[in-house]
Design an enzyme around this catalytic site. Structure first.
Site, short mmCIF file in Angstrom:
data_model
loop_
_atom_site.label_atom_id
_atom_site.label_comp_id
_atom_site.label_asym_id
_atom_site.label_seq_id
_atom_site.Cartn_x
_atom_site.Cartn_y
_atom_site.Cartn_z
N CYS A 2 44.30 -10.18 47.14
CA CYS A 2 43.72 -9.33 48.08
C CYS A 2 42.72 -8.03 47.34
O CYS A 2 43.04 -7.71 46.26
CB CYS A 2 44.98 -8.11 48.64
N ARG A 27 39.32 -12.75 43.50
CA ARG A 27 40.91 -12.43 43.34
C ARG A 27 41.93 -13.24 44.10
O ARG A 27 42.94 -13.72 44.21
CB ARG A 27 40.97 -10.87 44.09
N TRP A 75 45.36 -12.12 51.17
CA TRP A 75 45.74 -13.44 50.64
C TRP A 75 47.29 -13.38 51.48
O TRP A 75 48.06 -12.51 51.04
CB TRP A 75 46.12 -13.34 49.09
N ASN A 101 47.45 -3.80 50.04
CA ASN A 101 47.79 -4.84 49.03
C ASN A 101 49.28 -5.10 48.32
O ASN A 101 49.48 -3.65 48.28
CB ASN A 101 46.53 -4.87 47.95
N GLY A 102 49.80 -5.71 48.47
CA GLY A 102 51.20 -5.74 48.00
C GLY A 102 52.35 -6.38 48.90
O GLY A 102 51.73 -6.83 49.92
N GLU A 484 47.40 -26.44 28.65
CA GLU A 484 46.23 -25.60 29.27
C GLU A 484 45.33 -26.76 29.80
O GLU A 484 44.83 -26.50 30.98
CB GLU A 484 45.57 -24.78 27.94
N LYS A 488 44.27 -26.74 34.02
CA LYS A 488 42.90 -26.70 34.28
C LYS A 488 42.67 -27.91 35.40
O LYS A 488 42.06 -27.41 36.57
CB LYS A 488 41.93 -26.65 33.43
N GLU A 491 44.60 -27.26 38.89
CA GLU A 491 44.13 -25.90 39.68
C GLU A 491 42.79 -26.39 40.15
O GLU A 491 42.49 -26.03 41.30
CB GLU A 491 43.71 -24.72 38.62
N HIS A 507 60.37 -40.10 24.69
CA HIS A 507 61.67 -39.80 25.29
C HIS A 507 61.63 -39.89 26.77
O HIS A 507 62.60 -39.30 27.35
CB HIS A 507 62.31 -38.37 24.87
N LYS A 609 43.29 -14.86 41.74
CA LYS A 609 43.09 -14.35 40.40
C LYS A 609 44.02 -13.36 39.76
O LYS A 609 44.69 -13.39 38.80
CB LYS A 609 41.56 -13.66 40.19
C1 F6R Z 1 45.36 -20.28 35.08
C2 F6R Z 1 45.34 -18.93 35.11
C3 F6R Z 1 46.76 -18.24 35.63
C4 F6R Z 1 46.76 -17.18 34.89
C5 F6R Z 1 48.17 -16.39 35.14
C6 F6R Z 1 48.23 -15.09 34.52
O1 F6R Z 1 43.89 -20.76 34.91
O2 F6R Z 1 44.40 -18.22 35.40
O3 F6R Z 1 47.59 -19.18 35.12
O4 F6R Z 1 46.79 -17.15 33.36
O5 F6R Z 1 48.08 -16.33 36.69
O6 F6R Z 1 47.13 -14.29 34.95
P1 F6R Z 1 47.23 -13.01 34.01
O7 F6R Z 1 46.39 -13.12 32.68
O8 F6R Z 1 46.08 -12.04 34.64
O9 F6R Z 1 48.34 -11.96 33.67
#
Ligand code: F6R
Length: 614
Positions: A2, A27, A75, A101-102, A484, A488, A491, A507, A609
């Site tokens: 949001c 976001r 969102w 928002n929330g 990681e 990526k 996502e 295993h 985000k």
């Molecule tokens: C992956 C990604 C998320 C954030 C997670 C934590 O690319 O961006 O997994 O790392 O949502 O977000 P923050 O760091 O803002 O607490």
């Protein structure tokens, strides 16, 4: 999650608001809307989908010019992403428009209460109860700010609220609990928003609102109170980056731009960490050294990519500072009743500083008397504010939803923390610390070297456009890099990808290996022979079963050559620092593959985000 913006001033409010929403698109959202005050009352336009849909609606059904407006990207949580559920919500008496928002946890009780009084609801959202309550309040004669405070006192959960009253052009009110809100202070105009990116084009002067505070805003005045109306202290600050940092600067995606910004982001994060006499210093760390010496356990809590930075940190902190270190996914932390004492140090890692799961973990830790250090990229965000101390990463704004420079700078900050703990506790000699710091300070050009050597990535990605599954292997700090790399790809390219500790493969997961399955393998630097040689054996194991091996190994490592179908060379660094260089090709691969598949790299489906709900 949001994006919220409000504007009061001489400009055309809906234009300012829609532009602000665009800057907060990263976001994550699935509908957008705007409301302004006109001579006829509230004028409202809202639409499911991207801001482009709202733009189209505003083109066919223009909204009158006004100096007071609010806008929102939603969102969906309560109720699907439809036109009706989009914000703003207008009270059924037409008096107020409100955005949120929330999550309002007690909305069902409040909704039933209002319905019993004859109030008609038009949406399925939790938000609408706040709009209806506020509408009732002002209709009963309460001042807008008093009515807003009284609504806030009735709500449970997390909320940022912004509202306008059709009878009071030139004024808006906003409030926050457990959800972000900043005020942008202009000259003869003012803004409120979830995030400074929304108004950075107009002003860099901002005020961070504290927990349970409300702000009453006109073009020339900003009055902050608590929810009972008592004057409240707020936190003014100057935004240190400008509009160009929040724009793409010629790149097709923010993510690609942010990947290329990593040498600078890491360098900035390491900057100014030595005192004139050569000791490592973390200025922001206000925890007395005696307390740090008394720490007997560290628990790192974070989510997603930040959690993987925490996994890297465990190796570094345990090796350098010799303190036992656990790493925990923040959303699991408080439910397992973790063993925390006054000697436990909790370290949280969060790029946004607003992640609800991480915030709740901090609160739990502090209730149990642990000290909390936050590693965060967002100045003045809730997580650093609620922590005992903070180490800021200096990545600049990260707009692409998938974290890249956020991750690398978190890893760099974790190294600083590990070395600082080692210095205070005397587990390393000063010259050893200086040696690692020198090596760390030399990594930004090496990251650049990796970026400059990725020509083959697009071709490699093109080979896998129809691939259904990709695996990633690593050992030691290579394991979090594998995780990681897989995240990526999930996502961005929406395909099955998994990271494994290379030794764990036999295993079970090795059953997934079949002819042609691509497997990325992060090979540790040579020298720690056992570690290196074990991974070389793992490459042979999967290759013997038909896997296509994509190997990341340091320059001069000839042992891997016979087993690498594709080979990426990494600059020579010590094992613990390898994540800073080895992550980069994996980020880029995901970016390229998603681009080739035609996906929106900056705003992958379903993702937000800033994840401000638990
Ligand atoms: C992956 C990604 C998320 C954030 C997670 C934590 O690319 O961006 O997994 O790392 O949502 O977000 P923050 O760091 O803002 O607490």
């Amino acid at each position: 999650m949001c994006g919220i913006i409000g504007y009061v001033g001489p400009r055309v409010a809906h234009a300012v608001v829609v532009e602000g929403l665009r800057r907060m698109e990263y976001r994550g959202y699935d509908s957008a809307g705007v409301a302004v005050i006109t001579a006829e009352g509230i004028s409202l336009r809202k639409k499911a989908g991207k801001i482009a849909n709202l733009d189209a609606l505003l083109a066919t059904d223009p909204i009158p010019a006004s100096g007071t407006g609010i806008g929102h990207t939603r969102w969906a949580t309560h109720g699907g992403p439809t036109d009706v559920n989009a914000h703003p919500h207008v009270s059924s008496n037409g008096r107020v428009a409100l955005i949120h928002n929330g999550i309002i946890e007690n909305f069902a009780v409040l909704r039933a209460e209002l319905q019993a009084q004859g109030v008609e609801f038009s949406s399925e959202t939790d938000t609408e109860v706040a709009a209806q309550l506020l509408g009732e309040g002002v209709a009963a004669g309460a001042d807008l700010a008093d009515a807003m405070r009284s609504v806030c006192r009735r709500l449970e959960g997390a909320f940022t609220l912004v509202a306008i009253d059709s009878t009071q052009p030139g004024r808006l009110v906003a409030a926050r609990r457990n959800s972000p809100l900043v005020v942008g202070v202009g000259e003869g105009e003012n803004f409120v928003a979830s995030d400074v990116a929304a108004f950075i084009e107009f002003t860099r002067q901002a005020i961070e609102l504290g927990q349970d505070q409300m702000v009453d805003v006109t073009a020339d005045s900003i009055t902050v109170t608590d929810f009972d109306g008592a004057p409240a202290a707020s936190h003014p600050f100057e935004v240190t980056w400008d509009l160009s940092a929040a724009e793409k600067g010629g790149y097709d995606w923010f993510m690609r731009k942010e990947i290329f910004e990593q040498p600078k982001a890491v360098a900035d994060t390491l900057l100014g960490r030595f005192t004139p006499d050569g000791a490592l210093t973390l200025d922001e760390l206000r925890i007395p050294e005696a307390e740090i010496r008394g720490v007997d356990k560290i628990i790192i809590v974070a989510c997603g990519t930040a959690y993987y930075a925490g996994l890297v940190a465990k190796y570094a902190i345990e090796h350098w500072a010799r303190i036992a270190c656990e790493v925990e996914i923040a959303s699991e932390f408080r439910y397992r009743d973790p063993i925390i004492t006054g000697s436990t140090l909790v370290v949280t890692i969060s790029q946004s500083g607003e992640t609800a799961d991480t915030l709740m973990a901090i609160r739990h830790a502090r209730e149990q008397k642990a000290k909390v250090i936050a590693i965060c990229n967002t100045n003045g965000a809730t997580i650093p504010r609620e922590s005992d101390a903070v180490i800021y990463t200096h990545a600049g704004p990260e707009i692409g939803v998938a974290s890249t420079k956020g991750f690398l700078t978190q890893v760099a900050a974790c190294y600083l923390l590990g070395l600082y703990l080692a210095q205070v506790r005397g587990s390393m000699y000063d010259d050893e610390i200086r040696h690692v710091m020198t090596e760390l300070a030399a990594t930004p050009p090496l990251i650049q070297q990796v970026l400059d050597s990725l020509d083959q990535i697009t071709d490699l990605a093109a080979r896998f456009v129809d691939t259904k599954s990709v695996l990633f292997l690593g050992r030691h700090v290579g394991y979090p890099i594998a995780l990681e790399g897989a995240l990526k790809l999930k996502e961005l390219a929406y395909l099955h990808a998994e990271g494994f500790p290379a030794g764990e493969l036999k295993h079970g997961p090795i059953a997934l290996v079949e002819e042609g399955v691509p497997i990325f393998i992060v090979v540790p630097p040579q020298g720690r022979d056992q570690l290196h040689d074990k991974v070389v054996s793992n490459i042979q194991e999967v290759r013997a079963r038909g896997a296509l091996t994509i190997v990341l190994a340091e320059e001069g490592d000839e042992e891997v050559v016979p087993y690498a179908d594709v080979l990426f060379r990494l600059p020579k660094v010590s094992t613990l620092l390898q994540p800073l260089v080895a992550t980069v090709p994996l980020q880029m691969f995901a970016c390229e593959l998603a681009t080739l598949k035609g996906y929106d790299v900056d705003q992958p489906r379903n993702l937000a985000k800033s994840v401000t709900v638990e």
